[in-house]
Design a protein around this motif. Structure first.
Motif, short mmCIF file in Angstrom:
data_model
loop_
_atom_site.label_atom_id
_atom_site.label_comp_id
_atom_site.label_asym_id
_atom_site.label_seq_id
_atom_site.Cartn_x
_atom_site.Cartn_y
_atom_site.Cartn_z
N ASN A 171 0.88 -1.36 0.19
CA ASN A 171 -0.03 0.31 -0.10
C ASN A 171 0.75 1.05 0.16
OD1 ASN A 171 -2.78 -1.19 0.06
ND2 ASN A 171 -2.44 -1.37 1.74
N THR A 172 1.77 0.93 -0.85
CA THR A 172 2.68 2.53 -0.48
C THR A 172 3.61 2.31 -2.15
OG1 THR A 172 3.47 1.61 1.76
CG2 THR A 172 5.06 3.47 0.74
N ALA A 173 3.63 3.79 -2.47
CA ALA A 173 4.25 4.07 -3.13
C ALA A 173 5.79 4.49 -3.62
CB ALA A 173 3.67 4.68 -4.18
N ILE A 174 6.41 4.69 -3.77
CA ILE A 174 8.10 5.56 -3.81
C ILE A 174 8.35 6.27 -4.72
CG2 ILE A 174 10.36 5.79 -3.27
CD1 ILE A 174 9.90 2.81 -1.33
N LEU A 200 16.39 20.06 -7.49
CA LEU A 200 15.92 19.17 -6.52
C LEU A 200 15.82 18.18 -7.42
CD1 LEU A 200 13.33 21.56 -3.27
CD2 LEU A 200 16.47 21.02 -3.51
N ASP A 201 16.49 17.23 -5.84
CA ASP A 201 16.06 15.61 -6.22
C ASP A 201 15.23 15.35 -5.25
OD1 ASP A 201 17.15 14.64 -8.68
OD2 ASP A 201 19.84 14.47 -7.27
N ILE A 202 13.78 14.74 -5.82
CA ILE A 202 12.56 14.43 -4.54
C ILE A 202 12.59 13.09 -4.48
CG2 ILE A 202 10.38 15.35 -4.21
CD1 ILE A 202 12.19 18.06 -3.87
N LEU A 203 12.24 12.78 -3.42
CA LEU A 203 11.42 11.83 -2.69
C LEU A 203 10.47 11.73 -2.66
CD1 LEU A 203 11.61 8.39 -2.08
CD2 LEU A 203 12.84 9.23 0.04
N LEU A 204 9.43 11.30 -2.62
CA LEU A 204 7.27 11.04 -2.56
C LEU A 204 7.74 9.63 -2.09
CD1 LEU A 204 6.26 13.00 -5.26
CD2 LEU A 204 7.16 13.62 -2.67
N VAL A 205 6.93 10.02 -0.55
CA VAL A 205 6.38 8.40 -0.09
C VAL A 205 4.34 8.64 -0.12
CG1 VAL A 205 6.17 6.56 2.17
CG2 VAL A 205 8.28 7.86 1.51
N TRP A 206 4.23 7.44 -0.67
CA TRP A 206 2.42 7.90 -1.03
C TRP A 206 1.74 7.07 -0.23
CZ3 TRP A 206 0.29 11.57 -3.52
CH2 TRP A 206 0.96 12.99 -4.22
N ALA A 207 1.22 6.01 0.47
CA ALA A 207 0.27 5.57 1.27
C ALA A 207 -0.90 5.45 0.32
CB ALA A 207 -0.01 6.55 2.00
N LYS A 208 -1.89 4.06 -0.18
CA LYS A 208 -2.66 4.25 -0.30
C LYS A 208 -4.46 4.05 0.89
CE LYS A 208 -5.46 2.68 -4.07
NZ LYS A 208 -5.35 2.64 -5.72
N VAL A 209 -4.84 4.73 0.84
CA VAL A 209 -6.29 4.76 1.36
C VAL A 209 -7.63 4.82 0.71
CG1 VAL A 209 -6.54 6.77 3.08
CG2 VAL A 209 -4.57 7.13 2.95
N LYS A 210 -8.31 3.69 1.10
CA LYS A 210 -9.27 3.67 -0.09
C LYS A 210 -8.68 3.36 -1.03
CE LYS A 210 -12.36 5.34 3.83
NZ LYS A 210 -12.72 5.94 4.71
N ASP A 235 -7.72 6.25 -2.43
CA ASP A 235 -6.48 7.23 -3.24
C ASP A 235 -5.33 7.33 -2.74
OD1 ASP A 235 -8.93 7.91 -4.84
OD2 ASP A 235 -9.86 8.73 -2.37
N TRP A 236 -4.39 7.56 -3.58
CA TRP A 236 -3.07 8.19 -2.87
C TRP A 236 -3.24 9.20 -2.77
CZ3 TRP A 236 0.25 4.13 -2.96
CH2 TRP A 236 0.10 2.51 -3.78
#
Length: 147
Positions: free
Chosen positions: A96-99, A120-130, A132-133
């Motif tokens: 349920n996680t996206a990097i 910049l260089d970016i790292l995003l961490v997304w969580a699946k909730v129902k 939606d990300w």
């Protein structure tokens, strides 16, 4: 008997389609694109719809915003992005996680200052909730200079 077989096959197809949708990098990319546009617009409701309240938003200079501070800075134009371009984006989904990683180039006019450039260089961490990300964490680092 046939009805049970049809039901079982339908259930298997529904589970398979649901699992495919959950591991769909295009859905994560779409959420990241909505975030990019919301950061430019400073639209409060758009920003809030894309983040979790537990957000940890790390800047390249070391400051870390919580969800409220992240939204407030963009809404009030304390952080004002005139443009944001994203390149070299990668998406990795684990459960349920996206990097998401990407290169971030922006033109800013923070607090009404003359336009500046940010790379910049970016790292995003997304969580699946129902279905939606939602953004859970972000960390920026100064982009490595090419030799």
């Amino acid at each position: 008997m046939i009805k049970k077989l049809i039901f079982a096959l339908s259930l298997i197809m529904a589970i398979t389609l649901s699992a495919q949708k959950m591991n769909d990098p295009d859905a994560v990319k779409a959420a990241a694109e909505k975030l990019r546009l919301a950061m430019i617009s400073g639209e409060k409701s758009s920003l809030e719809s894309l983040i979790l309240q537990e957000l940890s938003y790390g800047h390249s200079g070391g400051h870390i915003d919580d969800a409220q501070e992240f939204v407030e800075k963009l809404v009030t134009k304390k952080s004002d992005f005139l443009t944001i371009d994203v390149t070299n984006q990668t998406v990795q989904i684990v459960g349920n996680t996206a990097i998401v990683r990407h290169h971030f180039y922006a033109t800013t006019a923070d607090a009404g200052k003359a336009p500046g450039d940010v790379t910049l260089d970016i790292l995003l961490v997304w969580a699946k909730v129902k279905n939606d990300w939602k953004l859970l964490a972000r960390q920026a680092v100064k982009a490595e200079k090419k030799k």
